[in-house]
Structure formats: structure tokens, C-alpha cells
Motif scaffolding. Sequence first.
Motif, PDB file in Angstrom:
ATOM      1  N   LEU A 225      18.367   1.358 -48.339  1.00 17.91           N
ATOM      2  CA  LEU A 225      17.378   2.179 -47.996  1.00 17.91           C
ATOM      3  C   LEU A 225      17.437   3.894 -48.482  1.00 17.91           C
ATOM      4  CD1 LEU A 225      16.826   1.146 -44.338  1.00 17.91           C
ATOM      5  CD2 LEU A 225      15.225   0.717 -46.300  1.00 17.91           C
ATOM      6  N   HIS A 226      18.671   4.070 -49.208  1.00 17.18           N
ATOM      7  CA  HIS A 226      18.911   5.305 -49.686  1.00 17.18           C
ATOM      8  C   HIS A 226      19.108   6.505 -48.525  1.00 17.18           C
ATOM      9  CE1 HIS A 226      18.677   3.534 -53.450  1.00 17.18           C
ATOM     10  NE2 HIS A 226      17.654   3.216 -53.310  1.00 17.18           N
ATOM     11  N   VAL A 227      19.496   6.111 -47.498  1.00 19.49           N
ATOM     12  CA  VAL A 227      19.699   7.154 -46.397  1.00 19.49           C
ATOM     13  C   VAL A 227      21.169   6.960 -45.849  1.00 19.49           C
ATOM     14  CG1 VAL A 227      17.535   6.913 -45.650  1.00 19.49           C
ATOM     15  CG2 VAL A 227      18.946   5.475 -44.655  1.00 19.49           C
TER      16      VAL A 227
ATOM     17  N   LEU B  19      22.810  -7.428 -41.641  1.00 22.26           N
ATOM     18  CA  LEU B  19      23.602  -7.347 -40.554  1.00 22.26           C
ATOM     19  C   LEU B  19      24.886  -6.513 -40.781  1.00 22.26           C
ATOM     20  CD1 LEU B  19      24.073 -11.242 -40.011  1.00 22.26           C
ATOM     21  CD2 LEU B  19      22.949  -9.709 -38.630  1.00 22.26           C
ATOM     22  N   SER B  20      24.328  -5.289 -41.140  1.00 17.64           N
ATOM     23  CA  SER B  20      25.348  -4.147 -41.429  1.00 17.64           C
ATOM     24  C   SER B  20      24.432  -2.794 -41.618  1.00 17.64           C
ATOM     25  CB  SER B  20      26.165  -4.527 -42.786  1.00 17.64           C
ATOM     26  OG  SER B  20      26.856  -3.096 -43.159  1.00 17.64           O
ATOM     27  N   VAL B  21      24.870  -1.862 -40.879  1.00 15.42           N
ATOM     28  CA  VAL B  21      24.281  -0.379 -40.804  1.00 15.42           C
ATOM     29  C   VAL B  21      24.490  -0.003 -41.990  1.00 15.42           C
ATOM     30  CG1 VAL B  21      24.270   1.707 -39.926  1.00 15.42           C
ATOM     31  CG2 VAL B  21      24.224  -0.401 -38.281  1.00 15.42           C
ATOM     32  N   LYS B  22      25.833  -0.066 -42.578  1.00 15.40           N
ATOM     33  CA  LYS B  22      26.218   0.662 -43.916  1.00 15.40           C
ATOM     34  C   LYS B  22      25.537   0.040 -45.112  1.00 15.40           C
ATOM     35  CE  LYS B  22      30.132   1.313 -46.950  1.00 15.40           C
ATOM     36  NZ  LYS B  22      31.492   1.090 -47.231  1.00 15.40           N
ATOM     37  N   LEU B  23      25.214  -1.238 -45.216  1.00 18.42           N
ATOM     38  CA  LEU B  23      24.626  -1.856 -46.390  1.00 18.42           C
ATOM     39  C   LEU B  23      23.005  -1.663 -46.175  1.00 18.42           C
ATOM     40  CD1 LEU B  23      26.328  -5.138 -46.483  1.00 18.42           C
ATOM     41  CD2 LEU B  23      26.510  -3.438 -48.014  1.00 18.42           C
ATOM     42  N   ALA B  24      22.289  -1.425 -44.819  1.00 14.69           N
ATOM     43  CA  ALA B  24      21.066  -0.991 -44.976  1.00 14.69           C
ATOM     44  C   ALA B  24      20.858   0.260 -45.405  1.00 14.69           C
ATOM     45  CB  ALA B  24      20.744  -1.432 -43.432  1.00 14.69           C
ATOM     46  N   ALA B  25      21.720   1.110 -45.028  1.00 13.88           N
ATOM     47  CA  ALA B  25      21.733   2.531 -45.387  1.00 13.88           C
ATOM     48  C   ALA B  25      21.727   2.689 -46.790  1.00 13.88           C
ATOM     49  CB  ALA B  25      22.806   3.320 -44.888  1.00 13.88           C
TER      50      ALA B  25
ATOM     51  N   GLY C  29      23.916   6.901 -40.081  1.00 14.55           N
ATOM     52  CA  GLY C  29      23.768   7.744 -39.280  1.00 14.55           C
ATOM     53  C   GLY C  29      22.073   7.683 -38.936  1.00 14.55           C
ATOM     54  N   ALA C  30      21.232   7.762 -40.027  1.00 10.05           N
ATOM     55  CA  ALA C  30      19.742   7.552 -39.896  1.00 10.05           C
ATOM     56  C   ALA C  30      19.260   6.265 -39.540  1.00 10.05           C
ATOM     57  CB  ALA C  30      19.224   7.875 -41.312  1.00 10.05           C
ATOM     58  N   VAL C  31      20.217   5.120 -39.961  1.00 11.95           N
ATOM     59  CA  VAL C  31      20.008   3.831 -39.756  1.00 11.95           C
ATOM     60  C   VAL C  31      19.954   3.584 -38.138  1.00 11.95           C
ATOM     61  CG1 VAL C  31      20.344   1.195 -40.196  1.00 11.95           C
ATOM     62  CG2 VAL C  31      20.304   2.937 -42.134  1.00 11.95           C
TER      63      VAL C  31
ATOM     64  N   PHE D  14      13.585  -0.104 -41.047  1.00 11.48           N
ATOM     65  CA  PHE D  14      15.104  -0.044 -40.993  1.00 11.48           C
ATOM     66  C   PHE D  14      15.659  -1.129 -40.221  1.00 11.48           C
ATOM     67  CE2 PHE D  14      16.525   4.558 -42.068  1.00 11.48           C
ATOM     68  CZ  PHE D  14      15.281   4.985 -42.729  1.00 11.48           C
ATOM     69  N   PHE D  15      14.902  -1.595 -39.111  1.00 10.93           N
ATOM     70  CA  PHE D  15      15.232  -2.906 -38.512  1.00 10.93           C
ATOM     71  C   PHE D  15      15.585  -3.969 -39.373  1.00 10.93           C
ATOM     72  CE2 PHE D  15      13.827  -6.880 -36.522  1.00 10.93           C
ATOM     73  CZ  PHE D  15      14.888  -7.062 -35.757  1.00 10.93           C
TER      74      PHE D  15
END
Length: 297
Positions: A28-30, A19-25, A33-35, A11-12
Motif C-alpha cells: 500500500l506504500h505506507v 498475513l503481515s502488517v509489513k507486507l501490507a504496508a 504503523g499506518a496499517v 488496509f484490512f
Amino acid sequence: MPKPPLESLRFFEAAARRLSVKLAAEELHVTPGAVSQQLRKLEDCLGQPLFERHARGLTLNTAGRDYLAACQRALAEIDRATAHLIAARRVILLSCTPSFGAQWLIPRLQDFLRAHPRIDVHVSTGNRVVDLATENIHFAVRHGLGDYPGLSVSKLLDDELVPVCAPTLPARLDALSGERLLHDEHRGDWRLWSRAAGLNTLDCEQGVVCVDSNAAIEAALAGRGYALARRSLLQIELAAGRLRQLPAPPLPSALAYYLIHRPDTVRDPEMGIFKQWLLEQAAATQNKSPPSGGLET
């Protein structure tokens, strides 16, 4: 020293790279909030922040940049090792008829795969006779007399035919009638069986003709009539009570199921393991001791 969970590292890596929680989510298909939860868990484990958080996104601090580089190297090494292990899995190719595959092999095969996780067994079903040499098939199960020149041959299962029905039908000989008979492509089997059983009044020209014995068994399981099927393929259904055998003698047959392969196939240890497992399963089906090497021809 505490060890961060691998999930948090993945996740990190995604959040630091994007450099984005939204794009990482999204990657990762989550949920975002999970990120965020995994990032907080990682920072708590390390005892220091890895990001500077802003309204428009994230920025890595010095510790975060160093840690990202180390995580990417480590994750890449894990991915390479995983790919190597998957590529190293041994694939065994087996050809058999649809009825043998569906009724006997497939219900037992999961036990073998659990016991040997680095072996994959690919089953090809069909009535076409394959060429083991030119088509690179390792094993084939043939229904015949056992005469396969130039190949190693091991008898798997004898081939008695027995009359069966679902529990919804009466398992009695006096309940048999022509219109309730389920035939496979060998329509003469019921005629031969009725003659051997002394039921000369049974009209074996009636009934439903199925495309193969597997279809006839499926129709019997659904309560559509009485099937004449090979006892060796029905052991699981009979033991579970999904089918019942009528009180009548079986019809013996000179035919049987044989396992065949090229003589050099079992020089491969995994191939030898699979062959021995098949022989042991067949022996258990018919309550016999497994042969050590099979009938070689």
C-alpha cells in the motif's frame, strides 16, 4: 449501525491476504504503523478482533476469515464499477495549431473539464493538416478563409494583429526599433502593419525570427522585444497585465480561426456540448452573442 471507513477495509484486506502488517504496508506504500492504526480502527468499529497477533505475523480468527471473504467480494465489485465508469468516459479528439492551443484553448479547457467530468478532451497540436475522416479526429481548428468543402464550419475568432510587449518595455510607438522586433514564421506581418500604421521608417527586416507565433509571444512575455500577435489569442495576458498593447490601430486580416467537423459528429450529445462551449467561449472573447449553429458549408 456504525459503518467502517472504506480505507480501513482496504488496509484490512491487504493485511489479511498477506498475513503481515509489513507486507501490507509495502503493498500500500505506507508505513507499518499506518496499517496497524487502520486495523485497530476497524476492530474498534466492529467491536471485536479479526486477527490473532503473533511475533511472526498475523492469523485470521473465524470472524476475520468470514469478513475477509465479504470484503474481497465488495471491493472487487467497487473496482469493477469504477473501471466501467472510467471506460464509459467520452473522449473528444481536437486538432489545432500550437499557438491556438497554448494561448487560447488550454487556459480555458480546465473549466470545461470540471463542468463535464465524464468527458475527456485530447488536444493534438501541430501545423499539419489532418484528415478528419481517416484519422478519426472529431474537431479541428483551422486558420484560414473558412472554405472547407464537405465539412461543417463555424467561425470562432477574427484575426486582427496588434503590437504588444511586456511591462518591462515601453509601450510606445517611438520605442519600436528593427532589432527589437519579434517575427513569427510570417515575417511580412510587421512590414504590413508598419505600412498601415504610417511607420515607414521602421526597419522590418531586422529582429528575431521565431518558429511560430506562440514562440514570438513567449519571447515578448520574457521582455525580449515587441511581438505582432493576434488579439484573440492574447486576451488573458492583456487582462492580467503580462502584456501591454501599443497605442496603434490593429492590422485587419481576411483570415480567421474556424472550427470544423464532419456533419454527423454533433449527433453525439457530448460532441454537441463541446462544440457549443467552444462557440460560447469564442463569443465571450470577442464580446459577441454565440451563434446557434455556426456557419454551415
